[in-house]
Design an enzyme around this catalytic site. Structure first.
Site, PDB file in Angstrom:
ATOM      1  N   SER A 422       0.766  -1.255  -0.066  1.00  0.00           N
ATOM      2  CA  SER A 422       0.155  -0.090   0.092  1.00  0.00           C
ATOM      3  C   SER A 422       0.931   1.265   0.037  1.00  0.00           C
ATOM      4  CB  SER A 422      -0.949   0.280   1.351  1.00  0.00           C
ATOM      5  OG  SER A 422      -1.485  -1.132   1.351  1.00  0.00           O
ATOM      6  N   HIS A 443      -1.576  -2.510  -6.955  1.00  0.00           N
ATOM      7  CA  HIS A 443      -2.149  -2.179  -5.678  1.00  0.00           C
ATOM      8  C   HIS A 443      -3.637  -2.402  -5.763  1.00  0.00           C
ATOM      9  CE1 HIS A 443      -3.246   1.085  -2.306  1.00  0.00           C
ATOM     10  NE2 HIS A 443      -2.963  -0.423  -1.869  1.00  0.00           N
ATOM     11  N   GLU A 455      -4.275   0.279  -8.778  1.00  0.00           N
ATOM     12  CA  GLU A 455      -3.258   1.166  -8.982  1.00  0.00           C
ATOM     13  C   GLU A 455      -1.989   0.252  -9.715  1.00  0.00           C
ATOM     14  OE1 GLU A 455      -3.394   5.143  -6.316  1.00  0.00           O
ATOM     15  OE2 GLU A 455      -2.852   3.279  -5.270  1.00  0.00           O
ATOM     16  N   ASN A 493      -3.771   6.563  -1.476  1.00  0.00           N
ATOM     17  CA  ASN A 493      -3.603   6.722  -0.238  1.00  0.00           C
ATOM     18  C   ASN A 493      -2.907   8.102   0.235  1.00  0.00           C
ATOM     19  OD1 ASN A 493      -4.651   4.454   0.449  1.00  0.00           O
ATOM     20  ND2 ASN A 493      -2.948   3.068   0.595  1.00  0.00           N
TER      21      ASN A 493
HETATM   22  P1  NAD Z   1      -2.720 -10.249   5.844  1.00  0.00           P
HETATM   23  O1  NAD Z   1      -1.917 -10.285   7.464  1.00  0.00           O
HETATM   24  O2  NAD Z   1      -4.130 -10.573   6.007  1.00  0.00           O
HETATM   25  O3  NAD Z   1      -1.880 -11.393   5.405  1.00  0.00           O
HETATM   26  C1  NAD Z   1      -0.659 -11.413   5.072  1.00  0.00           C
HETATM   27  C2  NAD Z   1      -0.205 -12.903   4.796  1.00  0.00           C
HETATM   28  O4  NAD Z   1       1.215 -13.186   4.495  1.00  0.00           O
HETATM   29  C3  NAD Z   1      -0.598 -13.759   5.977  1.00  0.00           C
HETATM   30  O5  NAD Z   1      -1.374 -14.977   5.759  1.00  0.00           O
HETATM   31  C4  NAD Z   1       0.881 -14.105   6.345  1.00  0.00           C
HETATM   32  O6  NAD Z   1       1.026 -15.642   6.653  1.00  0.00           O
HETATM   33  C5  NAD Z   1       1.509 -14.150   4.988  1.00  0.00           C
HETATM   34  N1  NAD Z   1       2.832 -14.192   4.876  1.00  0.00           N
HETATM   35  C6  NAD Z   1       3.793 -13.519   5.767  1.00  0.00           C
HETATM   36  N2  NAD Z   1       5.196 -13.624   5.283  1.00  0.00           N
HETATM   37  C7  NAD Z   1       5.134 -14.532   4.520  1.00  0.00           C
HETATM   38  C8  NAD Z   1       5.896 -15.001   3.689  1.00  0.00           C
HETATM   39  N3  NAD Z   1       7.384 -14.852   3.784  1.00  0.00           N
HETATM   40  N4  NAD Z   1       5.678 -16.018   2.563  1.00  0.00           N
HETATM   41  C9  NAD Z   1       4.513 -16.245   2.325  1.00  0.00           C
HETATM   42  N5  NAD Z   1       3.496 -15.617   2.966  1.00  0.00           N
HETATM   43  C10 NAD Z   1       3.878 -14.909   4.198  1.00  0.00           C
HETATM   44  O7  NAD Z   1      -2.408  -8.727   5.271  1.00  0.00           O
HETATM   45  P2  NAD Z   1      -3.129  -8.069   4.276  1.00  0.00           P
HETATM   46  O8  NAD Z   1      -3.990  -7.289   4.716  1.00  0.00           O
HETATM   47  O9  NAD Z   1      -3.777  -9.221   3.290  1.00  0.00           O
HETATM   48  O10 NAD Z   1      -2.126  -7.323   3.516  1.00  0.00           O
HETATM   49  C11 NAD Z   1      -1.064  -7.711   2.390  1.00  0.00           C
HETATM   50  C12 NAD Z   1      -0.463  -6.738   1.694  1.00  0.00           C
HETATM   51  O11 NAD Z   1      -1.514  -6.132   0.849  1.00  0.00           O
HETATM   52  C13 NAD Z   1       0.134  -5.663   2.697  1.00  0.00           C
HETATM   53  O12 NAD Z   1       1.300  -5.220   1.753  1.00  0.00           O
HETATM   54  C14 NAD Z   1      -0.928  -4.650   2.698  1.00  0.00           C
HETATM   55  O13 NAD Z   1      -0.279  -3.204   2.899  1.00  0.00           O
HETATM   56  C15 NAD Z   1      -1.431  -4.580   1.298  1.00  0.00           C
HETATM   57  N6  NAD Z   1      -2.865  -4.174   1.284  1.00  0.00           N
HETATM   58  C16 NAD Z   1      -3.625  -4.299   2.189  1.00  0.00           C
HETATM   59  C17 NAD Z   1      -5.040  -4.007   2.108  1.00  0.00           C
HETATM   60  C18 NAD Z   1      -5.912  -3.986   3.059  1.00  0.00           C
HETATM   61  O14 NAD Z   1      -7.142  -3.375   3.334  1.00  0.00           O
HETATM   62  N7  NAD Z   1      -5.900  -5.283   3.937  1.00  0.00           N
HETATM   63  C19 NAD Z   1      -5.456  -2.840   0.998  1.00  0.00           C
HETATM   64  C20 NAD Z   1      -4.366  -3.063  -0.133  1.00  0.00           C
HETATM   65  C21 NAD Z   1      -3.153  -3.415   0.283  1.00  0.00           C
END
Ligand code: NAD
Length: 712
Positions: A422, A443, A455, A493
């Site tokens: 993000s 994104h 994005e 953002n």
């Molecule tokens: P989340 O915590 O729900 O999921 C992250 C996952 O990654 C977990 O299941 C974890 O076990 C896994 N993980 C961690 N390290 C790992 C590795 N080395 N290898 C494989 N898997 C691994 O997080 P999320 O909310 O899904 O966010 C993920 C990404 O998306 C982040 O970069 C976040 O900034 C971005 N993002 C989130 C949102 C949102 O609203 N949640 C929106 C846009 C972007």
């Protein structure tokens, strides 16, 4: 006997087959009813009328389309003197004494369907699609559609006024109907399996002399039905302006005879063309069409076909993104280090598709196929041959670098490595790979399988092929792909942070979270900034704030106080608001108001009681506009329209205000600039007018000035 009259350069051709005149619209790509085509159609209709050898007329289209409707560019302009419109085409058919049959292959939309409805009969091919989508541009059908469709459907489906209901719904939704349902409703008289034109000619020949004009039908619409319809659409100032007018026009189909009905329809249509909501919708339409135009990008760098994809991280985003690929028919493999998350991801995918089946949106076979196209795999070797991988692991540079280094080693040399980060720096992520030119940000927004925005973040070394592929992939995934430069928070953002900053300062100055959220909702957002913070997670914002570039002004610490108390938002049952178990409705929380008052006191700010809704909207929206201008100047966003698309599709900015930058134009950029200069003196140095804002204030606007109209 066959007599062909091909006129070089004319947007149609005509021939007579066994006494039936066949007029074929030929205005590629969609046979848009331009002034030229409309004029040519009127001449052909008049010629057929005058020709005694012609006993009936078939109107059809070439290239697998009937007609996509009037030319959007031309709505506001109107024809040159002597030019013709769809209304003239429809009037010429209406006046004619001969039998008309529309042969519909492919889409008959807007003015296309209105032309077909003016005919006595309609024969479709199995590929026919009919619709009146004008409402999606804040308009109503303007060539008799509101008068003919209710008359036709009410007559064909008289039981319990079912046909009126169908007509109302079809025009209010603006969604086209496929051949089968269109036949079921009575819009098509027949579906011809073979050559639809040949069948229409035979039909016209048989029916020659029979007139079946929809305009002559008399129908009744019970007044309560109209009142109920008005009650079901959004208020006029909340995106429902055209919907209410549409219902009024439909009511006229019962209240007035046809001639008076179309006169009323046209008056309403003209009023809508110059209304701001319609101009905003037309602006969005063109802004979306522009998204793919990227100046300076080599056209030789053709997008690569994406046949297989992978996602790393089976959390909230990863699982959603995997389903986005599955929905687009691209098989996808998902990897996660945490077995519990894998199980949760599998369940989430299965539940989502089962939910679709339950709601009747998908059949079981399709759902099974989608579930099976998402494979959860254990190691990077299993994804070595994918064309693109999207990383969606924790938002931590260290973790992302580790993942990218491993992906770089495991994946085939030309695979695209994308990150769903993000906020993090794409170039730094790319630096650990041997192929920074193949690294890009993709994104997605939460929930990824629902939100339409994507994005596409361009790193310093991302090559043209990768960008073109990512933009084409966005389309394939049915997302609005907006190109962004690599800056903290990208476009959406980055603008959001300034908007939340200003909302938080307003709290310190005397407002409450509810007051601010209510004012923003009144402006048209589905939720205010604080309910949104509670939904996304105050902990998430807190962590982002730790990594944000340093600024030379004070930031509000209210959300930090909530973070320290473990009030992370909906997930913990309390944040800026409290939430009853299992409910999403934010409840006012006096404890939070005490925390805010304590912050004001700590900062020596005397709380004001005179903060109005207008001030809240101006402070928050001007912050968005100013950051939008900054990003344009920095080359992070290509066009103001791109930023509008980001905010309408990613953040719930009301479409009928056209996105923040278009809205700025409608209220006057100079006014915004002057206000920001004043605020710099009264509110503090975080208000610095962006150079592009100053420039636009001098030029009068960010984009070509929209016309003024209703709600200005
Ligand atoms: P989340 O915590 O729900 O999921 C992250 C996952 O990654 C977990 O299941 C974890 O076990 C896994 N993980 C961690 N390290 C790992 C590795 N080395 N290898 C494989 N898997 C691994 O997080 P999320 O909310 O899904 O966010 C993920 C990404 O998306 C982040 O970069 C976040 O900034 C971005 N993002 C989130 C949102 C949102 O609203 N949640 C929106 C846009 C972007």
């Amino acid at each position: 006997m066959l007599e062909t009259q091909a006129r070089p350069g004319a947007p149609l051709s005509a021939e007579t087959r066994d006494g039936v005149r066949v007029i074929t619209m030929a205005n590629p790509p969609v046979n848009a009813l331009s002034f030229a085509l409309s004029g040519a159609l009127v001449s052909e209709i008049e010629a057929a009328e005058a020709d005694e050898a012609v006993k009936a007329v078939v109107i059809t289209g070439s290239n697998g389309f009937f007609s996509g409707g009037a030319d959007i560019n031309a709505f506001a302009r109107g024809p040159e003197p002597g030019g013709k419109t769809v209304r003239d085409v429809v009037a010429a058919i209406e006046k004619s004494g001969k039998t008309y049959v529309a042969a519909i292959d492919g889409a008959a939309l807007g003015g296309g369907l209105e032309t077909a409805l003016a005919c006595d009969f309609r024969i479709g091919s199995p590929a026919a699609k009919v619709g009146l989508p004008e409402i999606l541009l804040g308009l109503i059908p303007g060539a008799g559609g509101t008068q003919r469709l209710p008359r036709l459907l009410a007559t064909k489906n008289p039981l319990n006024f079912g046909g009126v209901q169908m007509a109302l719904q079809m025009m209010l939704e603006g969604k086209p109907k496929d051949a089968k349902p269109a036949k079921g409703m009575g819009i098509l008289d027949e579906i011809a399996e073979g050559d639809v034109v040949a069948r229409a000619v035979a039909f016209a020949s048989e029916m020659a002399g029979t007139k079946n004009r929809i305009s002559k039908l008399k129908i009744v619409i019970p007044p309560p039905m109209i009142a109920i319809a008005h009650g079901m659409v959004p208020p006029e100032d909340k995106g429902g302006y055209a919907a209410h007018k549409l219902i009024d026009a439909i009511a006229a189909a019962a209240d007035l005879d046809y001639q008076h009905g179309i006169a009323r329809e046209f008056r309403i249509f003209q009023e809508l063309v110059s209304s701001l909501p319609s101009q905003a919708a037309v602006h969005m339409f063109f802004a979306e069409r522009e998204l793919g135009k990227i100046p300076g990008l080599s056209a030789d760098a053709k997008p690569k076909t994406i046949e297989k994809a992978a996602v790393v991280g089976a959390g909230t985003m990863g699982t959603g993104i995997a389903m986005v690929f599955a929905n687009a028919g691209i098989p996808v493999s998902v990897i996660d280090v945490n077995p519990d998350q894998v199980e949760r991801g599998k369940k989430n995918v299965a539940d989502t598709y089962a939910g679709q089946v339950k709601k009747g949106r998908m059949n079981e076979d399709k759902a099974k196929e989608r579930v099976e196209s998402v494979k959860f795999v254990g190691a990077y070797d299993a994804i070595a041959d994918v064309d693109v991988v999207v990383e969606a692991v924790f938002e931590s540079m260290a973790v992302k670098k580790e993942v990218f280094a491993a992906l770089d080693k495991a994946l085939k040399k030309d695979a695209i490595l994308a990150s769903n980060t993000s906020t993090l720096d794409i170039d730094e992520i790319a630096s650990v790979t041997s192929r920074p030119e193949k690294v890009v940000g993709l994104h997605f927004f939460a929930p990824a399988n629902i939100m339409q925005l994507l994005e596409v973040v361009r790193g310093a070394k991302t090559d043209a092929e990768t960008i073109n592929t990512a933009m084409a992939l966005a389309k394939k995934l049915k997302k609005k792909g907006v190109l962004s430069g690599n800056a903290f928070g990208f476009i959406g953002n980055r603008m959001l942070f300034d908007y939340v900053r200003e909302a938080s300062f307003l709290l310190e100055e005397g407002a409450t979270p509810k007051q601010i959220d209510d004012a923003i909702k009144k402006f048209g957002f589905p939720m205010g900034p604080f309910a949104m913070s509670d939904l996304s997670g105050i902990d998430v914002f807190y962590k982002i704030a730790q990594e944000a570039p340093k600024v030379d002004y004070r930031q509000s610490e209210i959300s930090h106080r909530l973070y320290e108390l473990g009030r992370y938002g909906q997930k913990t049952g309390s944040g800026f608001f409290t939430y009853e178990a299992g409910k999403r409705e934010p409840q006012r929380d006096e404890e939070v108001e005490r925390i805010i008052a304590a912050e004001s006191k700590r900062l020596g700010i005397t709380r004001r009681t005179d903060i109005t809704d207008d001030e809240i909207v101006e402070r928050c929206m001007f912050a968005l506009v100013n950051q939008g201008a900054q990003l344009l100047g920095d080359g992070i966003a290509l066009r103001p329209g791109d930023e509008d698309v980001v905010w309408v599709y990613g953040y719930g900015f009301p479409w009928y205000h056209g996105g923040p930058m278009w809205w700025a134009d409608t209220i006057g950029v100079k006014k915004i600039y002057d206000q920001i200069v004043t605020w710099r003196n009264t509110l503090g140095k975080h208000w610095v007018p962006a150079p592009k804002l100053e420039e636009a204030a001098k030029n009068g606007s960010f984009s070509p000035r929209p016309k003024t109209g209703a709600f200005n």
